[in-house]
Design an enzyme around this catalytic site. Structure first.
Site, PDB file in Angstrom:
ATOM      1  N   LEU A  39      22.877 -25.547  33.820  1.00  0.00           N
ATOM      2  CA  LEU A  39      23.170 -24.822  32.583  1.00  0.00           C
ATOM      3  C   LEU A  39      24.661 -24.479  32.520  1.00  0.00           C
ATOM      4  O   LEU A  39      25.341 -24.427  33.538  1.00  0.00           O
ATOM      5  CB  LEU A  39      22.352 -23.527  32.551  1.00  0.00           C
ATOM      6  CG  LEU A  39      20.823 -23.700  32.608  1.00  0.00           C
ATOM      7  CD1 LEU A  39      20.138 -22.344  32.752  1.00  0.00           C
ATOM      8  CD2 LEU A  39      20.317 -24.416  31.347  1.00  0.00           C
ATOM      9  N   CYS A  43      32.102 -25.622  29.414  1.00  0.00           N
ATOM     10  CA  CYS A  43      32.887 -24.522  29.984  1.00  0.00           C
ATOM     11  C   CYS A  43      32.626 -24.374  31.476  1.00  0.00           C
ATOM     12  O   CYS A  43      33.553 -24.365  32.284  1.00  0.00           O
ATOM     13  CB  CYS A  43      32.550 -23.235  29.243  1.00  0.00           C
ATOM     14  SG  CYS A  43      33.261 -21.780  29.986  1.00  0.00           S
ATOM     15  N   GLY A 273      42.356 -34.049  22.428  1.00  0.00           N
ATOM     16  CA  GLY A 273      41.380 -33.320  21.628  1.00  0.00           C
ATOM     17  C   GLY A 273      39.959 -33.770  21.912  1.00  0.00           C
ATOM     18  O   GLY A 273      39.724 -34.724  22.653  1.00  0.00           O
ATOM     19  N   HIS A 451      52.819   2.563  34.111  1.00  0.00           N
ATOM     20  CA  HIS A 451      53.995   2.038  34.802  1.00  0.00           C
ATOM     21  C   HIS A 451      53.709   1.960  36.286  1.00  0.00           C
ATOM     22  O   HIS A 451      53.111   2.878  36.841  1.00  0.00           O
ATOM     23  CB  HIS A 451      55.187   2.971  34.552  1.00  0.00           C
ATOM     24  CG  HIS A 451      56.403   2.591  35.324  1.00  0.00           C
ATOM     25  ND1 HIS A 451      57.193   1.524  34.971  1.00  0.00           N
ATOM     26  CD2 HIS A 451      56.943   3.118  36.468  1.00  0.00           C
ATOM     27  CE1 HIS A 451      58.190   1.407  35.832  1.00  0.00           C
ATOM     28  NE2 HIS A 451      58.061   2.364  36.752  1.00  0.00           N
TER      29      HIS A 451
HETATM   30  C1  LIG Z   1      39.184 -28.934  30.502  1.00  0.00           C
HETATM   31  C2  LIG Z   1      38.714 -27.859  29.538  1.00  0.00           C
HETATM   32  C3  LIG Z   1      39.111 -26.553  29.737  1.00  0.00           C
HETATM   33  C4  LIG Z   1      38.692 -25.565  28.865  1.00  0.00           C
HETATM   34  N1  LIG Z   1      39.108 -24.286  29.088  1.00  0.00           N
HETATM   35  C5  LIG Z   1      38.724 -23.316  28.245  1.00  0.00           C
HETATM   36  C6  LIG Z   1      39.116 -21.972  28.473  1.00  0.00           C
HETATM   37  O1  LIG Z   1      39.804 -21.667  29.454  1.00  0.00           O
HETATM   38  N2  LIG Z   1      38.702 -21.023  27.607  1.00  0.00           N
HETATM   39  C7  LIG Z   1      37.932 -21.336  26.517  1.00  0.00           C
HETATM   40  O2  LIG Z   1      37.601 -20.435  25.749  1.00  0.00           O
HETATM   41  N3  LIG Z   1      37.549 -22.590  26.273  1.00  0.00           N
HETATM   42  C8  LIG Z   1      37.906 -23.588  27.116  1.00  0.00           C
HETATM   43  N4  LIG Z   1      37.479 -24.866  26.893  1.00  0.00           N
HETATM   44  C9  LIG Z   1      36.639 -25.130  25.714  1.00  0.00           C
HETATM   45  C10 LIG Z   1      35.167 -24.717  25.973  1.00  0.00           C
HETATM   46  O3  LIG Z   1      34.718 -25.341  27.144  1.00  0.00           O
HETATM   47  C11 LIG Z   1      34.303 -25.104  24.788  1.00  0.00           C
HETATM   48  O4  LIG Z   1      34.850 -24.565  23.614  1.00  0.00           O
HETATM   49  C12 LIG Z   1      32.887 -24.575  24.950  1.00  0.00           C
HETATM   50  O5  LIG Z   1      32.304 -25.091  26.119  1.00  0.00           O
HETATM   51  C13 LIG Z   1      32.025 -24.942  23.735  1.00  0.00           C
HETATM   52  O6  LIG Z   1      30.735 -24.492  23.935  1.00  0.00           O
HETATM   53  P1  LIG Z   1      29.504 -25.129  23.155  1.00  0.00           P
HETATM   54  O7  LIG Z   1      28.316 -24.320  23.564  1.00  0.00           O
HETATM   55  O8  LIG Z   1      29.803 -25.266  21.717  1.00  0.00           O
HETATM   56  O9  LIG Z   1      29.360 -26.626  23.696  1.00  0.00           O
HETATM   57  P2  LIG Z   1      29.291 -27.250  25.152  1.00  0.00           P
HETATM   58  O10 LIG Z   1      29.779 -26.327  26.172  1.00  0.00           O
HETATM   59  O11 LIG Z   1      29.907 -28.585  25.061  1.00  0.00           O
HETATM   60  O12 LIG Z   1      27.722 -27.385  25.423  1.00  0.00           O
HETATM   61  C14 LIG Z   1      26.908 -28.282  24.736  1.00  0.00           C
HETATM   62  C15 LIG Z   1      25.688 -28.564  25.584  1.00  0.00           C
HETATM   63  O13 LIG Z   1      24.746 -29.276  24.798  1.00  0.00           O
HETATM   64  C16 LIG Z   1      24.114 -30.263  25.603  1.00  0.00           C
HETATM   65  N5  LIG Z   1      23.574 -31.277  24.700  1.00  0.00           N
HETATM   66  C17 LIG Z   1      24.255 -32.056  23.827  1.00  0.00           C
HETATM   67  N6  LIG Z   1      23.400 -32.815  23.095  1.00  0.00           N
HETATM   68  C18 LIG Z   1      22.152 -32.495  23.529  1.00  0.00           C
HETATM   69  C19 LIG Z   1      20.854 -32.918  23.154  1.00  0.00           C
HETATM   70  N7  LIG Z   1      20.644 -33.798  22.169  1.00  0.00           N
HETATM   71  N8  LIG Z   1      19.792 -32.401  23.811  1.00  0.00           N
HETATM   72  C20 LIG Z   1      19.958 -31.494  24.819  1.00  0.00           C
HETATM   73  N9  LIG Z   1      21.181 -31.045  25.204  1.00  0.00           N
HETATM   74  C21 LIG Z   1      22.250 -31.524  24.558  1.00  0.00           C
HETATM   75  C22 LIG Z   1      25.254 -30.745  26.497  1.00  0.00           C
HETATM   76  O14 LIG Z   1      24.736 -31.360  27.659  1.00  0.00           O
HETATM   77  C23 LIG Z   1      26.006 -29.452  26.779  1.00  0.00           C
HETATM   78  O15 LIG Z   1      25.541 -28.821  27.953  1.00  0.00           O
HETATM   79  C24 LIG Z   1      37.852 -25.879  27.767  1.00  0.00           C
HETATM   80  C25 LIG Z   1      37.431 -27.198  27.577  1.00  0.00           C
HETATM   81  C26 LIG Z   1      37.846 -28.175  28.453  1.00  0.00           C
HETATM   82  C27 LIG Z   1      37.382 -29.591  28.241  1.00  0.00           C
END
Ligand SMILES: Cc1cc2nc3c(=O)[nH]c(=O)nc-3n(C[C@H](O)[C@H](O)[C@H](O)COP(=O)(O)OP(=O)(O)OC[C@H]3O[C@@H](n4cnc5c(N)ncnc54)[C@H](O)[C@@H]3O)c2cc1C
Length: 472
Positions: A39, A43, A273, A451
């Site tokens: 899980l 992130c 991106g 401070h």
């Molecule tokens: C290198 C890197 C560093 C980062 N550092 C930061 C940071 O320091 N601070 C910050 O705020 N943000 C950071 N981010 C951005 C952050 O990780 C994302 O904005 C965040 O994880 C988005 O969360 P989410 O829940 O939208 O999607 P995600 O975290 O991408 O989760 C989506 C989940 O859905 C699952 N999934 C997809 N399709 C399906 C399906 N059909 N059925 C079942 N499961 C599925 C995937 O397996 C995944 O686990 C970073 C990103 C990267 C790549």
């Protein structure tokens, strides 16, 4: 027979798992479908947590290399980095945090269904890989399927030499050289990691400045600091081709002055991106409106199909620039879950989202940049205070950077706070609260800052807006 839940969440990233917990806290029966073995999503598994763990290791190496300056004796052995130990420690941190979410799911009686989900319409979710089953949502489905790295034309990611952050985070060797395409948060964080580990780092950024979403003064300070650290930065540079061969990558780029530049590096990290993940969801078939790949939602995260909401990296609110950040996805998940549970909710204010970039020196910012404030028609005034003046910065040996406050003259209201330097990613919390409370510059001046702290620069920058910093 379908297994019935009040709320079904697809994806257990920071958007999905937080929505699930909030929904369960409010009495909903919740299931989360997640296709990964653990899980936490991007992130936890390949994003925020492992990259910041690597940055902490790189910081430790930096301090040890300065041992003499700190009066620390470490014998005659050469200082190096053991990547096996680095990854082992990083993986322990990630593993502990993902187990923490499993615990929270158990505590809140949330079912984790391991598999890949697609939408079937009428509240239906088909788990077609993993724990195959049919689910039905009595109230709502939240799609939180997140994002994945994407490339640009002419550059094909082979995941071996031309890599994304997903591979960079697991790299077992310290490359002799690495080129990084893109100087957003991901690009500059990896630049700091690899430079501190000892790689030759070259950044190729298409736009005219590093960290292009930040205030221009912050970009200039980062460029200055990166130059000092020996990171080569080409801004206004377009990568035209990249070809992996043998143990490296041949890269061609057109530089800002129009000249062609050829270079070879051990790796090319593509950090240009991330794009939305909707493949396999059957989003079209159930009628979700998709804009440039993103799921269109309103300010309450309702999609165009009743009974289906979406949050996090996968959504668009219509306007460009929805921030792809962990804390944004979580805040959206909370709003969506509360609305589904029948609570009154307020839309989020995207002008008040803090942005943190953990490069060296780190960046924290919230609100409007000076340019944005001007474009919105405010009569702008600014105040800047350098960290280098502070005792705390001198003690830490980290004197680069500043705090800059953007305010408007008529009502003295703070519009934005931008900082680069030690602890900026923590200091931005005060600025975020100030914006949230619509504070004035005067209120920040009257707030007593302890401070010696780095936070003194926030109070001093407020004084500077009124033309009277004490220690300058
Ligand atoms: C290198 C890197 C560093 C980062 N550092 C930061 C940071 O320091 N601070 C910050 O705020 N943000 C950071 N981010 C951005 C952050 O990780 C994302 O904005 C965040 O994880 C988005 O969360 P989410 O829940 O939208 O999607 P995600 O975290 O991408 O989760 C989506 C989940 O859905 C699952 N999934 C997809 N399709 C399906 C399906 N059909 N059925 C079942 N499961 C599925 C995937 O397996 C995944 O686990 C970073 C990103 C990267 C790549």
């Amino acid at each position: 027979m379908a297994n019935e839940y009040d709320l079904i969440v697809i994806g257990a990233g920071t958007g999905g798992y937080v929505a699930a917990i909030r929904g369960a806290q409010l009495g909903l029966k919740v299931a989360v479908v997640e296709k990964q073995k653990a899980l936490g999503g991007t992130c936890l598994l390949v994003g925020c947590i492992p990259t910041k763990a690597l940055l902490e290791h790189a910081h430790a190496l930096k301090i040890v290399r300065q041992a003499k300056e700190w009066g620390v004796t470490i014998g005659d052995g050469a200082v190096g980095i053991d990547m096996g130990q680095v990854h082992a420690r990083k993986d322990r941190i990630v593993g502990g945090l993902t187990k923490g979410i499993e615990y929270l799911f158990k505590k809140n009686k949330i079912d984790w269904i391991r598999g890949t989900a697609r939408l079937t319409g009428g509240g239906g979710v088909d788990v077609f890989e993993g724990d195959r089953q049919t689910l039905r949502a009595r109230k709502e489905i939240i799609v939180a399927t997140g994002s994945a790295p994407r490339s640009v034309p002419g550059v094909e990611i082979d995941r071996t030499r031309i890599i994304t952050s997903d591979e960079a985070v697991h790299l077992r060797e310290v490359p002799k050289s690495i080129a990084i395409m893109g100087s957003g948060a991901v690009g500059v964080e990896f630049a700091s990691i690899f430079r501190r580990f000892g790689s030759d780092v070259t950044i190729l950024e298409l736009l005219p400045r590093l960290v292009p979403v930040e205030d221009e003064a912050v970009s200039a300070e980062l460029a200055k600091s990166f130059r000092k650290q020996g990171i080569t930065c080409h801004t206004g540079a377009r990568v035209t081709t990249a070809k992996a061969s043998g143990d490296g990558v041949d890269i061609e780029a057109q530089l800002a002055d129009g000249t062609a530049q050829r270079m070879r590096a051990d790796y090319l990290l593509v950090a240009t991106g991330r794009g939305p993940v909707t493949s396999g969801l059957d989003a079209d078939r159930v009628g979700l409106q998709i804009e440039q790949g993103y799921i269109k939602v309103d300010a309450q995260y309702r999609t165009t199909v009743p009974g289906i909401s979406a949050v996090g990296d996968v959504i668009t609110l219509g306007a460009p620039g929805h921030p792809q950040l962990a804390h944004v996805s979580s805040a959206e998940g909370v709003v969506a879950a509360e609305r589904i549970a029948g609570q009154a909710t307020r839309p989020l204010n995207y002008d008040h989202v803090p942005g943190c970039t953990y490069c060296d020196p780190e960046i924290g910012s919230v609100g409007l940049t000076e340019r944005e404030a001007g474009e919105r028609g405010y009569d702008v005034c600014v105040g800047t205070f350098p960290f280098g003046v502070l005792g705390r910065a001198k003690m830490a040996g980290e004197t680069d950077g500043f705090v800059k406050i953007v305010a408007e003259k008529k009502n003295d209201e703070i519009l934005g706070v931008h900082m680069i330097g030690l602890r900026s990613t923590e200091l931005v919390a005060e600025a975020t609260l100030a914006l949230r409370l619509e504070s004035t510059v005067e209120e920040l001046i009257r707030t007593i800052h302890a401070h010696p702290t780095m936070a003194e620069a926030v109070g001093e920058a407020a004084h500077a807006v009124h033309g009277a910093a004490i220690h300058m």
